[in-house]
Structures are given as structure tokens and as C-alpha cells.
Enzyme design. Structure first.
Site, PDB file in Angstrom:
ATOM      1  N   TYR A 120       0.848  -1.183   0.000  1.00 35.41           N
ATOM      2  CA  TYR A 120       0.000   0.000   0.000  1.00 35.41           C
ATOM      3  C   TYR A 120       0.889   1.240   0.000  1.00 35.41           C
ATOM      4  O   TYR A 120       1.529   1.572   1.011  1.00 35.41           O
ATOM      5  CB  TYR A 120      -0.916   0.031   1.227  1.00 35.41           C
ATOM      6  N   SER A 138     -13.332  -4.513   1.191  1.00 35.30           N
ATOM      7  CA  SER A 138     -14.312  -3.880   0.289  1.00 35.30           C
ATOM      8  C   SER A 138     -15.745  -4.281   0.654  1.00 35.30           C
ATOM      9  O   SER A 138     -16.544  -4.646  -0.216  1.00 35.30           O
ATOM     10  CB  SER A 138     -14.019  -4.240  -1.171  1.00 35.30           C
ATOM     11  N   PRO A 139     -16.107  -4.194   1.937  1.00 38.35           N
ATOM     12  CA  PRO A 139     -17.469  -4.595   2.332  1.00 38.35           C
ATOM     13  C   PRO A 139     -18.535  -3.652   1.795  1.00 38.35           C
ATOM     14  O   PRO A 139     -19.720  -4.009   1.791  1.00 38.35           O
ATOM     15  CB  PRO A 139     -17.409  -4.551   3.866  1.00 38.35           C
ATOM     16  N   LEU A 140     -18.120  -2.463   1.335  1.00 40.83           N
ATOM     17  CA  LEU A 140     -19.059  -1.508   0.750  1.00 40.83           C
ATOM     18  C   LEU A 140     -19.007  -1.537  -0.770  1.00 40.83           C
ATOM     19  O   LEU A 140     -19.426  -0.584  -1.448  1.00 40.83           O
ATOM     20  CB  LEU A 140     -18.779  -0.102   1.273  1.00 40.83           C
ATOM     21  N   ARG A 196     -16.603  -1.340  -2.882  1.00 39.75           N
ATOM     22  CA  ARG A 196     -15.748  -0.279  -3.439  1.00 39.75           C
ATOM     23  C   ARG A 196     -16.525   1.027  -3.611  1.00 39.75           C
ATOM     24  O   ARG A 196     -16.336   1.753  -4.580  1.00 39.75           O
ATOM     25  CB  ARG A 196     -15.111  -0.738  -4.751  1.00 39.75           C
ATOM     26  N   GLY A 197     -17.392   1.281  -2.636  1.00 42.06           N
ATOM     27  CA  GLY A 197     -18.168   2.511  -2.619  1.00 42.06           C
ATOM     28  C   GLY A 197     -19.549   2.396  -3.224  1.00 42.06           C
ATOM     29  O   GLY A 197     -20.403   3.252  -2.973  1.00 42.06           O
ATOM     30  N   PHE A 198     -19.806   1.345  -3.996  1.00 37.96           N
ATOM     31  CA  PHE A 198     -21.108   1.211  -4.648  1.00 37.96           C
ATOM     32  C   PHE A 198     -22.240   1.162  -3.627  1.00 37.96           C
ATOM     33  O   PHE A 198     -23.289   1.795  -3.809  1.00 37.96           O
ATOM     34  CB  PHE A 198     -21.127  -0.054  -5.514  1.00 37.96           C
ATOM     35  N   HIS A 235      -0.178 -11.867   0.928  1.00 36.06           N
ATOM     36  CA  HIS A 235      -1.076 -10.968   0.203  1.00 36.06           C
ATOM     37  C   HIS A 235      -1.744 -11.652  -0.990  1.00 36.06           C
ATOM     38  O   HIS A 235      -2.924 -11.440  -1.257  1.00 36.06           O
ATOM     39  CB  HIS A 235      -0.284  -9.744  -0.269  1.00 36.06           C
TER      40      HIS A 235
END
Length: 316
Positions: A33, A186-188, A190-192, A107
Site C-alpha cells: 500500500y 471492500s465490504p461496501l 468499493r463505494g457502490f 497478500h
């Protein structure tokens, strides 16, 4: 809490401190990262600075990081060789400023190195007292079983949300069987699933989502049509769209741990508050019927990226 964004340092430190003040006890990062062309380990150094300046004390925070990528030039590659992982782990220890990493994760699986060799090298780091627990990221159930036979695996980090349900093909159950946590990144979506993104054309040019099929035509026009009924379900549940997505995961199984990432203090408070949301069974049924692997259009990654990932996938 996942840390992989690219905000300014002062804002990042404020966000991390606010998360810790709110009771967040796990910070997830990785040596890969970093910001654009900045050096490997940028985010780990940021985490170290945040922990050193937080008055609450390092002992109440679990730090998870990952290794297994290499960057000989500008392009990233996979390297699960024992010699690389030992060097990567030592470098992460120095950057984080800790004597032991609470959770060290591979990873990605290197297709050129047997998983037994990679995990064996990390097990040596546990034996040496430099790592407390081992984890894997984006692996299949079969690979997880092979790895766990070498050394106990405490956590598997995989993408998991209403619109990415691939772990339900085997990994989620395998985690339950061996007593590992499923760390849902990414539980959201990726923002969607925040309901805020309505036009991917507004994303910055280097935003990774521009390369993901679900955010591209013809798939986006299909997917964005799901948002209005999704927002209606959030209203019915008495929460925000983001909280609805997180509450669904938290109620799905006790061994699931979502790690939403944010650079916004308001969104941080919103995410933390999702733990208080309780969803009734009929609403959950409507939610899962609305957004699932059959109703979402497009693969989660490009074909080239997906080829690097050792996971079961629903057909796109």
C-alpha cells in the site's frame, strides 16, 4: 479498519486516531500500500506514526499487514518464495516499529511457489516470535486447507459484500471449520453500496475502479439501477446504505469481520455505528434477493487481474 487510500498525512493521522478513540482495535495495512510512485511500505510507516502519537497505548491495537508482492520496477509482481517473505516480514517489522506483527498475511498466492513453502517460511517467523498469527488473502478453500495443514491459519482476507459473494463457494465455510476469521475487505463494494457513486466518469483518472468491469459499460448501467431499491431498503431498516451493507455482513456469521476503509471522519462514525443496526429476517431476504451474484453485472476484476488470484468465482 483498512488503510489503503491516498489522503494527505495529517488527515490520515486524524482518521486513524478517531477510529482508535471510537473503539476500533484492528488496523489492516500492507507493504504494497503506497501512493503512486512512492516507496514500498509507505502505509506501514503511516500506521507506525499514528500509533506512536496516539495516547491510548499500542497494546490495545492489533496490527495486521501483508507481504508477498515485489516491485523491481514500476510494475508489481507476486513473490511467495521463503527468502522473499522473510525479508518482507523483517522490513515490515522495521517500518511498523514493532517487535512482533499481530497478524501477518500472504497478500496473494504465488503460482510459482507451493503454498506449503510460503506458509512454512511464515511459520518460522512465528516460531521466532516475530509474528503472532498467520493469515492468507484471496485464496481458494483448497489452498486454505493445504496452508492450514502446515501451520494454523487465523484469518483469511477476501472481498466480501452483497455484490461479491465468492467466498460463499467454499472459503467462508472452510474458515468456520478451522476456526479462522473471514476478514471482509471492500465490504461496501468499493463505494457502490454507499449509494453515493452514480457516475464512474467522475472518478479520478488513476482510480482502480475505472479498470473494473462492474464500473464500466455495459455493466454499470445495469448495476446502478439497483441503487434506488437498495436505498429504499436502507430507509426501511432505519439506517444509511453503507450501514445496511455492513450490518448485513455482521449478521451473516460470527466469524466475519468487515474492514471498511475511509478517509472521512463522518464516514468513520457512520461505519462504526453500523454495529448497532439490527436487520429483520424478511428485510434480509429482500436485500439478498435484490443484490447477489446473479443480479450484479460484470466480473469484479479484469481478466488479467483475476488470473493472478487463487479464488473460486461465480460466473460473470
Amino acid at each position: 479498519m483498512s488503510l489503503a487510500g491516498r489522503p494527505d498525512e495529517a488527515r490520515s493521522l486524524r482518521t486513524i486516531h478517531a477510529a482508535l478513540d471510537a473503539g476500533v482495535t484492528l488496523i489492516d495495512t500492507a507493504d504494497a500500500y503506497c501512493l503512486g510512485e512512492s516507496e514500498v511500505g509507505h502505509n506501514e510507516r503511516l500506521v507506525a506514526k499514528a500509533l506512536a502519537s496516539w495516547p491510548g497505548g499500542r497494546d490495545v491495537v492489533l496490527v495486521a499487514t501483508k507481504g508477498g508482492h515485489t516491485r523491481p520496477g514500476r510494475e508489481w509482481g507476486l513473490d511467495g518464495r521463503p527468502e522473499h517473505l522473510r525479508q518482507a516480514c523483517e522490513a515490515s517489522l522495521r517500518r511498523l516499529g514493532v517487535d512482533a506483527i499481530d497478524l501477518y498475511q500472504l497478500h496473494r498466492v504465488d503460482p510459482n511457489t507451493p503454498i506449503e513453502d510460503s506458509v512454512g517460511a511464515l511459520a518460522d517467523m512465528v516460531a521466532a516470535g516475530k509474528v503472532r498469527e498467520l493469515g492468507l488473502s484471496e485464496v481458494s478453500a483448497a489452498t486454505l486447507r493445504r496452508a492450514h495443514a502446515v501451520h494454523p491459519i487465523a484469518a483469511v482476507q477476501s472481498e466480501y459484500s452483497l455484490w461479491s459473494r465468492n467466498v460463499e463457494l467454499g472459503v467462508l465455510e472452510e474458515c468456520r471449520r478451522i476456526g479462522a476469521m473471514l476478514v471482509a475487505f471492500s465490504p461496501l463494494a468499493r463505494g457502490f453500496l454507499t449509494g453515493a457513486l452514480t457516475d464512474p466518469a467522475a472518478l479520478e483518472q488513476d482510480d482502480l475502479r475505472r479498470k473494473m468491469p462492474r464500473f464500466q459499460p455495459p455493466h454499470w448501467s445495469h448495476n446502478v439501477a439497483l441503487l434506488e431499491p437498495y436505498r429504499a431498503l436502507a430507509t426501511a431498516a432505519g439506517c444509511t446504505p453503507a450501514q445496511l451493507a455492513l450490518a448485513w455482513l455482521l449478521q451473516k456469521a460470527p466469524h466475519i469481520l468487515p474492514i471498511p476503509g475511509t478517509t472521512s471522519l463522518a464516514h468513520l462514525e457512520e461505519n462504526v455505528s453500523a454495529s448497532a443496526v439490527r436487520l429483520e429476517a424478511p428485510l434480509v431476504a429482500r436485500l439478498e434477493s435484490l443484490i447477489n451474484q446473479s443480479t450484479v453485472s460484470g466480473a469484479r476484476y479484469s481478466a488479467a487481474t483475476q488470473a493472478e488470484i487463487d479464488t473460486e468465482e461465480f460466473p460473470a
